[in-house]
Design an enzyme around this catalytic site. Structure first.
Site, short mmCIF file in Angstrom:
data_model
loop_
_atom_site.label_atom_id
_atom_site.label_comp_id
_atom_site.label_asym_id
_atom_site.label_seq_id
_atom_site.Cartn_x
_atom_site.Cartn_y
_atom_site.Cartn_z
N CYS A 125 0.83 -1.20 0.00
CA CYS A 125 0.00 0.00 0.00
C CYS A 125 0.87 1.26 0.00
CB CYS A 125 -0.95 -0.01 1.19
SG CYS A 125 -2.35 1.13 1.01
N ASP A 126 0.25 2.39 -0.25
CA ASP A 126 0.93 3.63 -0.60
C ASP A 126 2.14 3.98 0.27
OD1 ASP A 126 -1.24 3.68 -2.26
OD2 ASP A 126 -1.98 5.63 -1.64
N CYS A 197 -3.59 -0.60 -5.68
CA CYS A 197 -4.59 0.02 -6.57
C CYS A 197 -4.02 0.22 -7.97
CB CYS A 197 -5.05 1.34 -5.98
SG CYS A 197 -6.02 1.13 -4.46
N GLU A 448 -5.75 12.62 2.86
CA GLU A 448 -6.05 12.76 1.44
C GLU A 448 -7.53 13.10 1.25
OE1 GLU A 448 -2.72 9.68 -0.38
OE2 GLU A 448 -4.81 9.08 -0.32
N SER A 474 -5.13 11.79 -3.09
CA SER A 474 -4.79 10.43 -3.50
C SER A 474 -4.22 10.45 -4.90
CB SER A 474 -6.06 9.57 -3.46
OG SER A 474 -5.90 8.40 -4.22
#
Length: 567
Positions: A125-126, A197, A448, A474
């Site tokens: 994830c980010d 994503c 975000e 985001s």
């Protein structure tokens, strides 16, 4: 290099007085022979709460196999993750950016506390990517980052969809363009399995940037999560980090000024997330490399946007993999003079040597546009300056037709209030929606605004309403959006004194972000305004009191950098 040289940290366990330490290690399976080999950590952000990370424990096992096959002793660890897509639009979003530095600190603590000689960090994830890289740069021992891979696109009625499709569906539902059942169908089909994503959002942006930096194996960032290539990539990372040990190759040999220039270049060409500015500044800070927001503008002016990737384009990251992946893009850019081909990478080879083993972009492919006919002549990430953001702000203008927007501000001190205004049709074409007191200190955690930005786009106002914030966006955001406004409101930046009705200008050609408020009026407003106190409890309280400005990467150890750049 001798075995003892490779065991530059774990050899501390060799002496007679470390017999108790070895007793504990024997309980984990180590034998006399194992004590003669390097100890290599394998640390992942595995968690069951998100598709980005749900598969990473098994990937850790693959990396261990690679380490063991290369003759070292692997030890698997775990650290945290916060899933942005799940936290989005909730109070939990304040913990997303905060988690980046918790991940960095926890990796450094675990790897240093156990005296590993090298390690592989695996993330999905980010914030996993920059968190891992901050630790890698700070520790400066042989290390490789391995990305968990991108998710496959969802499919609905023969069309590719993803998580952002669902966020935008809420705006369409509110506008009357979708039924609740339509949104439910999006919800149930958007995320078909594991992986980060799927567009050129933050996870794929940062995985790409790390590969370009030279800290992941070539091809790592674009291998889909469920592909055979990804499994081989993870196992190969285990073997490769042992080779780094043998070569005496450290992150500081790789993370040069030229490496960061190349990472920004590829981010611009692929249309990456605004978060890349924040995270690359933070990684550069950890690596003692001088990097500033001005560097992004310098590179933006000379690098065209080539990728037709979501959120502003039509393709997902898996489509890029199928036409050659990030190595093919790098090879194209290198051949045309955009990259530094002679710098070293984690393979022990140069960028040019690595790319020589890869094919060119597939002939006739549509994902990457040619340099002579780019999607945009310059890069889509722009640093804006002006009296509303004296220390800078970040805009992503890919897919935005409007070059200049001038309109009245509608000011909100929380995202929730702004969302309510959008849902009740209080936001009209021409408005400039401003969300403040959500910066690194004010949020705290710089949340975000994907829920808000997606609603505006979903209602058909993406090119008609500007959205400004001292928070973040985001990687899935597109439209007329500006974030990272610095100084933030909590620090007494001009955005704190902006009022509803003030005229705001955003111009991507002049790189201006300004408010029609005189210096005299601004000083008057400052005298009339009391800023809220910093958040003071728990991890967010700690974060709020030590985090730097977004213009410096929102790092949590900025105090210790002297003028020479030495820590």
């Amino acid at each position: 290099m001798t075995e003892l040289d490779k065991r530059h940290r774990s050899s501390i366990y060799d002496s007679m007085v470390k017999s108790p330490n070895r007793a504990m290690l024997r309980a984990t399976g180590m034998t006399d022979k194992d004590f003669e080999t390097p100890i290599v950590g394998v640390i992942s952000t595995w968690a069951e709460n998100t598709p980005c990370n749900i598969h990473l424990h098994d990937f850790g096992k693959l990396a261990k196999e690679g380490v063991k096959s290369a003759g070292a002793w692997p030890v698997q660890f775990g650290t945290i993750t916060v899933a942005d897509g799940i936290a989005m639009g909730t109070p939990g979003m304040r913990f997303s950016l905060t988690s980046r530095d918790i991940i960095a600190d926890s990796i450094e603590a675990a790897m240093s506390g156990h005296n590993v000689d090298a390690f592989v960090a695996i993330g999905g994830c980010d914030k996993n990517m920059p968190g891992s890289m901050i630790a890698i740069a700070n520790m400066d021992i042989p290390a490789i980052f391995a990305y968990g891979g991108t998710i496959a696109p969802g499919n609905l009625d023969g069309k590719d969809i993803d998580l952002v499709s669902v966020f935008e569906g809420i705006g369409k539902w509110n506008h009357g363009d979708m039924t609740a059942e339509d949104v439910k169908r999006l919800e149930c089909n958007a995320c078909p399995g594991p992986g980060g994503c799927g567009g050129m959002y933050t996870a794929n942006t940062m995985a790409t940037a790390i590969e370009v930096l030279g800290m992941s194996l070539p091809g790592s960032s674009s291998h889909p999560a469920e592909s055979a290539d990804k499994k081989e990539d993870i196992e190969a990372a285990g073997r490769a980090v042992v080779k780094m040990l043998e070569l005496g190759l450290k992150p500081s040999d790789i993370l040069t000024r030229e490496a960061f220039e190349d990472a920004i270049t590829v981010t611009m060409a692929l249309g990456g997330s605004t978060n890349a500015t924040l995270h690359l500044l933070a990684i550069a800070h950890a690596a003692n490399v001088d990097l500033s927001l001005e560097d992004f503008n310098t590179i933006q002016e000379r690098v065209p946007h080539l990728a037709d990737l979501k959120p502003s384009g039509q393709y997902v990251f898996q489509d890029l993999y199928e036409v050659g992946g990030v190595p093919a893009v790098m090879k194209y850019l290198l051949a045309n003079g955009f990259l530094h081909g002679d710098r070293i990478t984690c393979t022990g080879k140069t960028v040019a040597e690595n790319l020589a083993d890869f094919a060119d972009l597939t002939p006739g492919q549509k994902v990457i546009m040619p340099l002579e006919n780019p999607k945009r002549a310059d890069g889509p990430l722009i640093i804006l300056n002006g009296n509303l953001a004296p220390d800078g702000a970040v805009a992503k203008v890919s897919g935005v037709k409007v070059r200049r927007h001038v309109g009245p501000a509608k000011v909100f001190d929380s995202e929730e209030d702004a969302i309510q205004a959008v849902l009740t049709d209080e936001i009209v074409d021409g408005d400039v929606v401003v969300v403040r007191f959500v910066g690194p200190k004010g949020g705290p955690g710089m949340p975000e605004m994907l829920s808000l930005s997606s609603m505006i786009v979903g209602k058909g106002q993406g090119d008609k309403v500007a959205l400004l914030t001292d928070g973040r966006f985001s990687g899935g955001t597109y439209g007329l959006v500006v974030g990272h406004i610095a100084p933030e409101a909590q620090d007494g930046g001009p955005i704190a004194y902006l009022r509803t009705g003030d005229i705001v200008t955003v111009d991507q050609d002049t790189k201006e972000i300004s408010m029609a408020v005189s210096e005299e009026e601004l000083e008057k407003r400052k005298a009339e305004t009391t800023l809220p106190p910093l958040y003071s409890r728990g991890v967010l309280g700690k974060y709020a009191h030590i985090v730097s400005s977004a213009s410096r990467g929102a790092v949590t150890d900025f105090w210790n950098m002297d003028k020479s750049g030495k820590k």
